[in-house]
Design a protein around this motif. Structure first.
Motif, PDB file in Angstrom:
ATOM      1  N   UNK A 254      -8.766  47.993  -5.778  1.00 26.91           N
ATOM      2  CA  UNK A 254      -8.322  49.488  -5.852  1.00 26.91           C
ATOM      3  C   UNK A 254      -9.003  50.316  -4.751  1.00 26.91           C
ATOM      4  N   UNK A 255     -10.412  50.109  -4.258  1.00 30.68           N
ATOM      5  CA  UNK A 255     -10.815  50.800  -3.363  1.00 30.68           C
ATOM      6  C   UNK A 255     -10.327  50.609  -1.992  1.00 30.68           C
ATOM      7  N   UNK A 256     -10.140  49.233  -1.716  1.00 30.59           N
ATOM      8  CA  UNK A 256      -9.281  48.950  -0.454  1.00 30.59           C
ATOM      9  C   UNK A 256      -8.067  49.597  -0.306  1.00 30.59           C
ATOM     10  N   UNK A 257      -7.263  49.803  -1.289  1.00 26.56           N
ATOM     11  CA  UNK A 257      -5.992  50.374  -1.210  1.00 26.56           C
ATOM     12  C   UNK A 257      -5.728  51.868  -1.337  1.00 26.56           C
ATOM     13  N   UNK A 258      -6.662  52.306  -2.094  1.00 18.44           N
ATOM     14  CA  UNK A 258      -6.363  53.696  -2.403  1.00 18.44           C
ATOM     15  C   UNK A 258      -7.580  54.725  -2.465  1.00 18.44           C
ATOM     16  N   UNK A 259      -8.616  54.266  -1.720  1.00 23.82           N
ATOM     17  CA  UNK A 259      -9.899  55.029  -1.416  1.00 23.82           C
ATOM     18  C   UNK A 259     -11.022  54.915  -2.597  1.00 23.82           C
ATOM     19  N   UNK A 260     -12.315  55.393  -1.953  1.00 29.00           N
ATOM     20  CA  UNK A 260     -13.325  55.185  -2.817  1.00 29.00           C
ATOM     21  C   UNK A 260     -13.129  55.696  -4.145  1.00 29.00           C
TER      22      UNK A 260
ATOM     23  N   UNK B  26     -10.652  56.600  -6.458  1.00 25.46           N
ATOM     24  CA  UNK B  26      -9.922  55.846  -7.470  1.00 25.46           C
ATOM     25  C   UNK B  26     -10.596  54.371  -7.336  1.00 25.46           C
ATOM     26  N   UNK B  27     -11.083  53.768  -6.252  1.00 22.61           N
ATOM     27  CA  UNK B  27     -11.831  52.602  -6.564  1.00 22.61           C
ATOM     28  C   UNK B  27     -12.611  52.761  -7.698  1.00 22.61           C
ATOM     29  N   UNK B  28     -13.577  53.797  -7.303  1.00 24.31           N
ATOM     30  CA  UNK B  28     -14.631  54.199  -8.495  1.00 24.31           C
ATOM     31  C   UNK B  28     -14.028  54.241  -9.978  1.00 24.31           C
ATOM     32  N   UNK B  29     -12.945  54.989 -10.147  1.00 25.89           N
ATOM     33  CA  UNK B  29     -12.262  55.158 -11.455  1.00 25.89           C
ATOM     34  C   UNK B  29     -11.956  53.623 -11.950  1.00 25.89           C
ATOM     35  N   UNK B  30     -11.526  52.754 -10.890  1.00 23.95           N
ATOM     36  CA  UNK B  30     -10.948  51.336 -11.351  1.00 23.95           C
ATOM     37  C   UNK B  30     -11.962  50.703 -11.861  1.00 23.95           C
ATOM     38  N   UNK B  31     -13.373  50.586 -11.201  1.00 22.75           N
ATOM     39  CA  UNK B  31     -14.483  50.002 -11.644  1.00 22.75           C
ATOM     40  C   UNK B  31     -14.805  50.430 -12.873  1.00 22.75           C
TER      41      UNK B  31
ATOM     42  N   UNK C  36      -4.510  47.617  -8.751  1.00 22.93           N
ATOM     43  CA  UNK C  36      -4.346  46.321  -7.965  1.00 22.93           C
ATOM     44  C   UNK C  36      -3.254  45.767  -7.478  1.00 22.93           C
ATOM     45  N   UNK C  37      -2.180  46.022  -8.290  1.00 23.27           N
ATOM     46  CA  UNK C  37      -0.647  45.585  -8.098  1.00 23.27           C
ATOM     47  C   UNK C  37      -0.252  46.365  -6.853  1.00 23.27           C
TER      48      UNK C  37
END
Length: 484
Positions: free
Chosen positions: A89-95, A97-102, A382-383
């Motif tokens: 999520x971080x690699x694809x959509x930024x830090x 949204x990556x944080x929210x995903x984590x 992720x998808x």
């Protein structure tokens, strides 16, 4: 302790424990085969008959297999990314949204862990009324004691905990397989035929299938288990193999448990069974010893799943902290490679949710559905990342980009996950925002530690949406429009 933390203290960080293919596969199976499978007969009978169940498993099986393939592909195409769901999520959509995903993935595991304790107490409650349906004060106290006992066991070392998980994974599959065999032996074709089209209380076939979706999401949570623990794999290719092997194994088990139950009792009876409903089904077939047999198997199964999920939850926080997306105190690990602060936070949130859900009308169903809803955004991101690297060249991607087949699979997985968000309904989406928005405090702490700007313009938009969603959720709860 991370390398950065070790450098700060002058000590060398301990090497990550390396795990073979069988252990990684056991992590996937162990995390998926938990509380959910024992609740399937009643959960499905509340919504649909045999026809709807077959369609639901076809949809869920296909969609989750696509997700499994996505994690397999990403493990090979982007071997530089650890902790799976969060890293993609971080690699694809930024830090942010990556944080929210984590955070969302971590929170979903904590809420999911609550369902395990509720179900254990409900199971024992059949013989000890003081435990009720797993939501009484006595049940909460006993669950809390078990929760902290696991905390002290896991902090002794990852290697020891995963060794226990391998044994438990094998042990808990035995009673489930025996259940299916016995149910087939006592299978009544007439009862099965009567359940085929669904009961009077079931709606249209589409609404029946939709009603089962959160249940199928819950039982399949953990399909990404090997990906989450990828830094411990001996060979990177083992991550993908473990994901697919684990998924195919448990899919056969889940579908079998659901379908054979329709041949034991009418839908209305199945729907009204006390959880764990699998115990009630076997009791209807063979008598009281069937309930006891399944109940013992459930306790072993659920404790094994709790172990696997707690390990994965702590791992996500730990890796996010190493990447500076969580506060630095979460990047510390002890001498045996256990991220103790992350493990402690996991136990604390599980404890808090355990107390909150004790006030719910149906603690098990609420925790189950909220777990599923919280996990959907990380899965969707992720998808979506897999689709992105399939249509855009990137030097960091092995081969430049994924193949056309991999991109199509990722697109199907994205559509499926978006449909699951729709199926979850507005209630659980709003409650999810109530958890997501306050979590931004951790993101702000991490940014301040680095002396960086707190939010970019795009991140401010995401923040505004999350805060607005949380405000709507709290208003709906306060006004009684939605309830726990």
């Amino acid at each position: 302790m991370s390398q950065a933390a070790a450098h700060e203290t002058g000590n060398q960080a301990p090497p990550a424990v390396k795990l073979p293919l069988f252990t990684l596969t056991a992590m996937v199976v162990g995390s998926m085969v938990g509380a959910g499978v024992f609740s399937l007969p009643s959960r499905f009978a509340e919504e649909t008959g045999v026809a709807g169940a077959l369609i639901a498993w076809a949809v869920a099986g296909t969609g989750m297999l696509m997700l499994a393939f996505v994690f397999q592909s990403l493990a090979v195409r982007r071997p530089d990314l650890d902790a799976g769901v969060y890293a993609y999520a971080k690699a694809g959509f930024g830090e942010y949204l990556g944080f929210f995903s984590a955070f969302g993935y971590w929170a979903s595991t904590c809420v999911g862990n609550v369902t395990y304790w509720v179900l254990i107490m409900s199971t024992i409650g059949a013989a000890w009324p003081g435990l009720g349906d797993g939501d009484t004060a006595v049940a909460v106290v006993l669950s809390s004691a078990g929760l902290w006992a696991f905390f002290w066991m896991i902090r002794r070392g990852v290697k020891e905990a995963t060794a226990i998980n391998k044994v438990v994974t094998v042990a808990k599959l035995v009673p489930i397989v025996i259940f299916v065999i016995l149910a087939l032996f006592f299978f009544d074709a007439g009862v099965f035929a009567g359940n085929f089209g669904g009961a009077d209380y079931a709606g249209s076939l589409f609404s029946q299938v939709r009603g089962t979706m959160l249940a199928t999401v819950f039982v399949f949570l953990g399909v990404e288990g090997a990906s989450v623990y990828s830094r411990h794999a001996r060979r990177r290719s083992d991550v993908g193999r473990a994901t697919v092997l684990g998924f195919l194994s448990v899919f056969a088990v889940f579908a079998s448990v659901t379908i054979v139950s329709y041949g034991i009792a009418p839908m209305g009876e199945l729907a009204g069974m006390r959880q764990p409903s699998m115990a009630g089904v076997l009791e209807s077939a063979v008598g009281t010893w069937g309930r006891v047999f399944v109940s013992v198997g459930l306790i072993v199964s659920v404790l094994g799943a709790y172990l696997a999920w707690t390990l994965m939850a702590a791992e996500v926080l730990y890796v996010a902290a190493k990447d500076d997306d969580m506060p630095r105190f979460l990047r510390r690990a002890n001498a045996v490679d256990v991220p103790v602060p992350a493990l402690l936070m996991t136990s604390l949130l599980t404890q808090a949710v355990l107390i909150v859900t004790s006030f719910s009308d149906d603690a098990f169903d609420f925790a189950l559905n909220l777990t599923s809803a919280l996990s959907l955004i990380p899965y969707l991101l992720a998808a979506g990342f897999a689709v992105r690297i399939g249509v855009r060249s990137d030097a960091r991607t092995e081969g430049g980009r994924t193949s056309r087949r991999e991109t199509v699979i990722a697109a199907v997985a994205t559509v499926y996950t978006a449909f699951l968000l729709y199926a979850a309904g507005l209630k659980y989406l709003l409650v999810s925002f109530v958890l997501y928005a306050p979590a931004t405090v951790l993101f702000v702490m991490a940014r301040r530690e680095q002396g960086r700007r707190l939010f970019s313009p795009g991140e401010l938009v995401v923040l505004a949406v999350s805060v607005a969603g949380a405000a709507c959720g709290l208003t709906a709860l306060a006004a009684g429009w939605i309830s726990l």
